[in-house]
Scaffold this motif. Structure first.
Motif, PDB file in Angstrom:
ATOM      1  N   CYS A 177       0.841  -1.199   0.000  1.00  0.00           N
ATOM      2  CA  CYS A 177       0.000   0.000   0.000  1.00  0.00           C
ATOM      3  C   CYS A 177       0.866   1.234   0.000  1.00  0.00           C
ATOM      4  O   CYS A 177       1.348   1.659   1.050  1.00  0.00           O
TER       5      CYS A 177
ATOM      6  N   GLU B 198      -5.625  -5.586  -7.507  1.00  0.00           N
ATOM      7  CA  GLU B 198      -5.371  -6.360  -6.292  1.00  0.00           C
ATOM      8  C   GLU B 198      -4.796  -7.721  -6.667  1.00  0.00           C
ATOM      9  O   GLU B 198      -3.939  -8.276  -5.983  1.00  0.00           O
TER      10      GLU B 198
ATOM     11  N   THR C 211      -8.696  -7.973 -10.730  1.00  0.00           N
ATOM     12  CA  THR C 211      -9.597  -7.358  -9.759  1.00  0.00           C
ATOM     13  C   THR C 211      -8.931  -6.111  -9.206  1.00  0.00           C
ATOM     14  O   THR C 211      -7.801  -6.172  -8.709  1.00  0.00           O
TER      15      THR C 211
ATOM     16  N   ARG D 285      -7.995  -2.877  -6.830  1.00  0.00           N
ATOM     17  CA  ARG D 285      -7.901  -2.639  -5.395  1.00  0.00           C
ATOM     18  C   ARG D 285      -9.183  -1.963  -4.909  1.00  0.00           C
ATOM     19  O   ARG D 285      -9.769  -1.129  -5.602  1.00  0.00           O
ATOM     20  N   GLU D 286      -9.585  -2.292  -3.731  1.00  0.00           N
ATOM     21  CA  GLU D 286     -10.784  -1.689  -3.152  1.00  0.00           C
ATOM     22  C   GLU D 286     -10.484  -0.250  -2.744  1.00  0.00           C
ATOM     23  O   GLU D 286      -9.427   0.052  -2.191  1.00  0.00           O
ATOM     24  N   GLY D 287     -11.404   0.654  -3.060  1.00  0.00           N
ATOM     25  CA  GLY D 287     -11.263   2.044  -2.654  1.00  0.00           C
ATOM     26  C   GLY D 287     -10.284   2.845  -3.487  1.00  0.00           C
ATOM     27  O   GLY D 287      -9.874   3.940  -3.089  1.00  0.00           O
TER      28      GLY D 287
ATOM     29  N   PRO E 161     -13.825   7.778  -7.967  1.00  0.00           N
ATOM     30  CA  PRO E 161     -13.476   6.348  -7.854  1.00  0.00           C
ATOM     31  C   PRO E 161     -12.969   5.792  -9.178  1.00  0.00           C
ATOM     32  O   PRO E 161     -13.428   6.198 -10.251  1.00  0.00           O
TER      33      PRO E 161
ATOM     34  N   THR F  29     -12.955   2.633 -11.496  1.00  0.00           N
ATOM     35  CA  THR F  29     -13.806   1.452 -11.666  1.00  0.00           C
ATOM     36  C   THR F  29     -13.319   0.595 -12.836  1.00  0.00           C
ATOM     37  O   THR F  29     -12.496   1.032 -13.652  1.00  0.00           O
TER      38      THR F  29
ATOM     39  N   ASP G 184     -17.935  -3.387 -10.357  1.00  0.00           N
ATOM     40  CA  ASP G 184     -17.070  -2.205 -10.365  1.00  0.00           C
ATOM     41  C   ASP G 184     -15.589  -2.539 -10.335  1.00  0.00           C
ATOM     42  O   ASP G 184     -14.760  -1.670 -10.625  1.00  0.00           O
ATOM     43  N   ARG G 185     -15.234  -3.777 -10.021  1.00  0.00           N
ATOM     44  CA  ARG G 185     -13.819  -4.052  -9.767  1.00  0.00           C
ATOM     45  C   ARG G 185     -13.210  -5.132 -10.646  1.00  0.00           C
ATOM     46  O   ARG G 185     -11.987  -5.264 -10.666  1.00  0.00           O
ATOM     47  N   GLU G 186     -13.983  -5.887 -11.380  1.00  0.00           N
ATOM     48  CA  GLU G 186     -13.407  -6.997 -12.153  1.00  0.00           C
ATOM     49  C   GLU G 186     -13.346  -6.665 -13.643  1.00  0.00           C
ATOM     50  O   GLU G 186     -14.324  -6.212 -14.236  1.00  0.00           O
TER      51      GLU G 186
ATOM     52  N   LYS H  31      -2.836   4.316  -3.992  1.00  0.00           N
ATOM     53  CA  LYS H  31      -2.770   2.955  -3.477  1.00  0.00           C
ATOM     54  C   LYS H  31      -2.124   2.069  -4.537  1.00  0.00           C
ATOM     55  O   LYS H  31      -2.597   2.018  -5.672  1.00  0.00           O
TER      56      LYS H  31
END
Length: 534
Positions: A22, A90, A105, A107-109, A117, A119, A154-156, A225
């Motif tokens: 991170c 991620e 995938t 990273r979250e956030g 954001p 996406t 939103d992430r893949e 991040k």
């Protein structure tokens, strides 16, 4: 006491502990003053190149070194190089045994620097945009194996390929695959000027004079991040017209590090000095230089002419006369340190031999001397380029088989003219997009190639390139890679000349210089910090 710091070869760097996962943590040194880095790379806008920093167009080491600090990619090269690791992602990986389906995938956030954001749709937008714009820089060729980009939630993000491509993770680590905010970039046209926005470790501010970038200021992005760990809060990348000006600025303390463009004389003098507060650093290098041919142009349309040139040119003498310890002879498009390298040109032609060259031309019915012009760019690869072409002219003329002129042109005009097919023979350099043999072959030999070359070898394009890309273990691709290099040595659409080494000079009050430049000439400005180097 002056020290010479030698960076260990990249393969040894694989033993280096991984960076923190991170990079958004408080990793800066807290110093308010920017670390100032010098370079002779030039970035300019013009009528022909109005969008030099758009990831869908940018395709040279100078522009990429700005984008890599600011525009985040799904994958990135780790500090010790080796295989790419997830960056904005991620996790990433092939989901089939044939290396034709690749899923990531996010990273979250994850957010852009402005707080929006990031996406999966933004990733799809960015990749689809670069592919659709398909600019004449040739950079979209890196994405040519992508058939379809699919999103799930939103992430893949899922990449469906048109054939096996084990090198896709490397390609997704390059700026053309940078993740862009649709609010900042139009899907149907390039973003002109010098603005750049992304989710990378830094935000970017440009100082421009006469449509040329003279200074790039990078300020740490507190919301970043990823796997990078910035050691500073601010870095300024300052451009100089030549190495002499940059060297003077370093000596005067106006810059703390001279990153790219030092001459062999400068590095020799710095390394030999036994006093002072400037250190020299040697880094692994994969830069290559070569002559390329418009194989449809009259002077070099015959393969025999190109083969004769390959038989005459003395790479060892060329390097010794012009570049000294900064380079070594190269007998393939693939550098000696890359898996799959073969000395194909030496295997076919051996030592320089005028008699053999004369026989090649005679058997093909070529009248001598062959008159041709070697074209080079005056302001893109350093001041030694002119001397290099003077030496090439000298060698070819001395054979009695060629009557050579040389002509230098500024990069702004040189590159468009080269792509338009105006030059029969021209010199270019290549800084790899990623450290794999595929990236020293496909960009020159595949369709829609970087050179805009008319040379088309169906065996290479339809069989050998796809065959080599099936192999995730690159050692298993060696046979296909060697065949491609042998084909190039036989047909000579490109004539490799030398492989470069990299040197930089740094003042004692800056740390991290040993990591500041990787083998693909990527500036890793996040590695620099205030302090006393060891």
């Amino acid at each position: 006491m002056k020290r010479k710091t030698l960076v260990l070869p990249a393969v040894i760097g694989l033993l280096t502990p991984a960076l923190a996962a991170c990079g958004g943590s408080d990793g800066g040194d807290g110093g308010g003053d920017a670390i100032v880095v010098g370079t002779t790379d030039q970035v300019a806008a013009s009528k022909k190149t109005p969008a030099p920093l758009d990831p869908a167009y940018a395709y040279d080491v100078g522009t990429w070194n700005i984008l890599r600090q600011t525009v985040q990619t799904l994958m990135a090269q780790p500090r010790g190089e080796g295989a790419p690791e997830p960056e904005a992602a991620e996790s990433c990986g092939f989901t089939d045994s044939g290396n034709e389906r690749y899923a990531c995938t996010l990273r979250e956030g994850l957010t852009f620097a402005n707080g929006d954001p990031v996406t999966a749709e933004d990733v799809k937008f960015s990749i689809d945009r670069a592919r659709a714009l398909n600019t004449d820089s040739g950079v979209s060729g890196l994405l040519s194996t992508i058939e379809l980009v699919e999103t799930k939630g939103d992430r893949e993000v899922i990449f469906h390929l048109n054939g096996p491509d084990a090198t896709l993770p490397y390609k997704l680590s390059t700026p053309v695959a940078g993740i862009l905010n649709p609010d900042d970039y139009d899907k149907d046209k390039l973003r002109e000027g010098f603005e750049v926005d992304g989710s990378g470790p830094y935000t970017f501010e440009a100082e421009v004079k006469n449509d040329e970038l003279v200074s790039a200021v990078f300020t740490k992005n507190p919301d970043y991040k990823g796997i990078l760990d910035p050691k500073n809060d601010k870095v300024e990348l300052r451009s100089f017209d030549d190495a002499e000006m940059m060297g003077t600025a370093l000596a005067n303390g106006d810059i703390q590090l001279a990153a790219r463009g030092l001459t062999s004389q400068q590095t020799d003098e710095l390394a030999a000095s036994s006093s002072g507060d400037i250190d020299t650093v040697e880094a692994p290098g994969l830069e290559i230089r070569y002559l390329a041919f418009n194989t449809d142009a009259a002077p070099v349309k015959s393969r025999a002419v190109r083969q004769a040139m390959a038989q005459i040119i003395d790479r060892g003498k060329l390097v010794a006369e012009v570049y000294g310890a900064q380079a070594e002879p190269l007998y393939s498009l693939v550098p000696a340190s890359i898996t799959g390298h073969s000395n194909s040109f030496f295997n076919k032609y051996g030592e320089p031999d005028t008699d053999k060259a004369e026989s090649i031309l005679s058997e093909a019915g070529i009248t001598t001397p062959v008159k041709l012009t070697l074209h080079y760019t005056t302001d893109h690869y350093g001041t030694a380029t002119k001397q290099e072409f003077e030496e090439l002219k000298k060698q070819l003329d001395a054979s009695g088989l060629f009557d050579v002129d040389i002509e230098g042109t500024p990069w702004e005009a040189f590159r468009p003219a080269q792509l338009d097919g105006e030059y029969a023979v021209y010199g270019l350099g290549w800084f790899p997009d990623f450290p794999d043999a595929d990236n020293f072959l496909a960009p020159f030999l595949d369709k829609d190639n970087f050179l805009g070359s008319p040379y088309a070898n169906s065996e290479i394009r339809n069989t050998l390139i796809p065959q080599s890309r099936r192999e995730a273990d690159r050692l298993n691709a060696a046979e296909s890679l060697t065949e491609m290099q042998d084909e190039v040595a036989d047909d000579v659409p490109v004539l490799p000349l030398w492989q470069g080494k990299q040197y930089l000079a740094v003042r004692d009050d800056v740390t991290g210089a040993e990591w500041a430049l990787n083998s693909t000439s990527t500036l890793q400005l996040w590695e620099l910090g205030h302090g006393v180097s060891g």
